[in-house]
Scaffold this active site. Sequence first.
Site, PDB file in Angstrom:
ATOM      1  CB  CYS A  57       2.123  -0.595  16.670  1.00  0.00           C
ATOM      2  SG  CYS A  57       3.798  -0.075  16.962  1.00  0.00           S
ATOM      3  NE  ARG A  62      -2.602  -1.897   3.315  1.00  0.00           N
ATOM      4  CZ  ARG A  62      -3.303  -2.044   4.432  1.00  0.00           C
ATOM      5  NH1 ARG A  62      -4.392  -1.349   4.620  1.00  0.00           N
ATOM      6  NH2 ARG A  62      -2.918  -2.890   5.364  1.00  0.00           N
TER       7      ARG A  62
END
Length: 492
Positions: free
Chosen positions: A288, A184
């Site tokens: 994250c 991506r």
Amino acid sequence: MATTSATATLEINYINGAWLPGSSSTVTEIINPANQQSLAQIALSEEADTTRAIEAAEAAFPQWRTTPPQDRIQHMFKFRQLLLEHADEIARTTTQENGKTFAEARAELQRGIENVEVSCGMPILMQGYNLEDVARGIDEMMIRQPLGVTAAITPFNFPSMIPLWFLPYALTTGNTFILKPSERVPLTAKFIFELLEQTGLPKGVANLVVGAKPAVDTLLHHPSVRAISFVGSTPVARYIYGEGSMHGKRVQCQGGAKNYVVVMPDADMETTAKIVSDSAFGCAGQRCLAVSVALTVADSVKTFNEALLSIASKIKTGNGLEEGTTMGPVITQQSKQRILGLVEEGLNRGGDVLLDGRKYEGEGNFIAPTVISNIDASNPLMGSEIFGPVLTVNESQTLDEAIQVLSKSAYGNSAAIFTTSGAAARKFRYEVPTGNIGVNIGVAAPMAYFPFSGWRDSFMGVMHGQGKDAVEFYTDKKVVIERWPKEWSRKF
Ligand code: NAD
């Protein structure tokens, strides 16, 4: 990212010192998540492309391995300089394909560059140790040797930093390397490899293969790949850890996360709310280490919520390249729908919306900061990774209760406490079962010379990325015991 049938594709792979397109017959468009404009058309890599990269890396290994560490690090010194000289262009590319703001893209690159800097210490870092006279006249030594062909499979959310958690250490320890970045966001990786090429690395030492599952599976199954690093979601981490280990590889997998912050009543609320807001909504919550649940202890709830809402409601969502934007879009339309779906599902089970960013209009994949409170422990918003700009605020009566709540999480990436009490901070550090801990820190990201830890479903493996763990991961230990009696030697 979307697939079309157009034909002209970018030379996105760097294999054996040459730029090539992938061999898939389908064309994938790289889409700017802020405005849906097409940035590039690429053909993804298939098994054949990946095998070519593995073979190139294997052929380059014997020469690279014997290149003195002192010479290997010269490439990293040049690489660092080039990364700094082109930092703004790299960051702009990252913003265009990932959506984060230019400042965030520039900051992540800086954290990546710090890993390049640490790897320049490899002539010292990869030294072994020895001891004379382990028995009379017998000496013993431990030496570290590179493994051979190594690979890293990386996610979309840090297109420049995460590849640099691995590449500099793999190369300076004498391994050859293949990067399989997220399909991506391949344009940042391409930019970085164009700079790496300028350092004069021998052909095949570092290779870039842009692809999806077929490329990953080829890396996992090919017998010449000795080690695989992975960063991404937990289900894929589990697959890669299992499959890679079964095929005899050394594997380290950093997975998903659900990060909690505990706000004690003695915390400085203005500062705390500002830092928690930055952590929850920075990079549109696609970090994250982003805080996802804030647990307010005792009477901290009112002042914390007031301060948080005042700060979060001023965040300016928009195109990350535009002046004044403080939060970009999420990566894809599917991602936006997934996040909105999770919020909907959670709210169907109860909860109050304190700040509602779900109705954000515009052509990009935008969601504005969203804050939800009063949900119960079984609500999916308490346990699932949302990976978007959504923060849940819940109340606990005591620090013990807050620690109990966050300890139930399946994940163990990071947790933080905000307090002015040393005793509360020590208790938190001591008891909380996550690999990274922040004390009055919102994004507890370890510096390059510390391991990027992670426990439970957030990490599979033994050695983490970065610092000394990286040296350990990329080298095999060899122990030599030697006896050289003087009566065996010719007299001189
Ligand atoms: P992802 O798991 O979808 O993809 C990561 C990589 O795996 C990509 O290169 C992708 O091409 C590949 N991949 C995806 N599906 C695959 C499959 N079925 N088989 C083989 N390979 C596959 O993750 P993402 O959406 O790119 O990134 C977001 C996730 O990464 C979040 O869960 C986030 O928490 C996690 N993350 C973790 C850390 C950490 O340090 N623990 C850091 C950054 C991101």
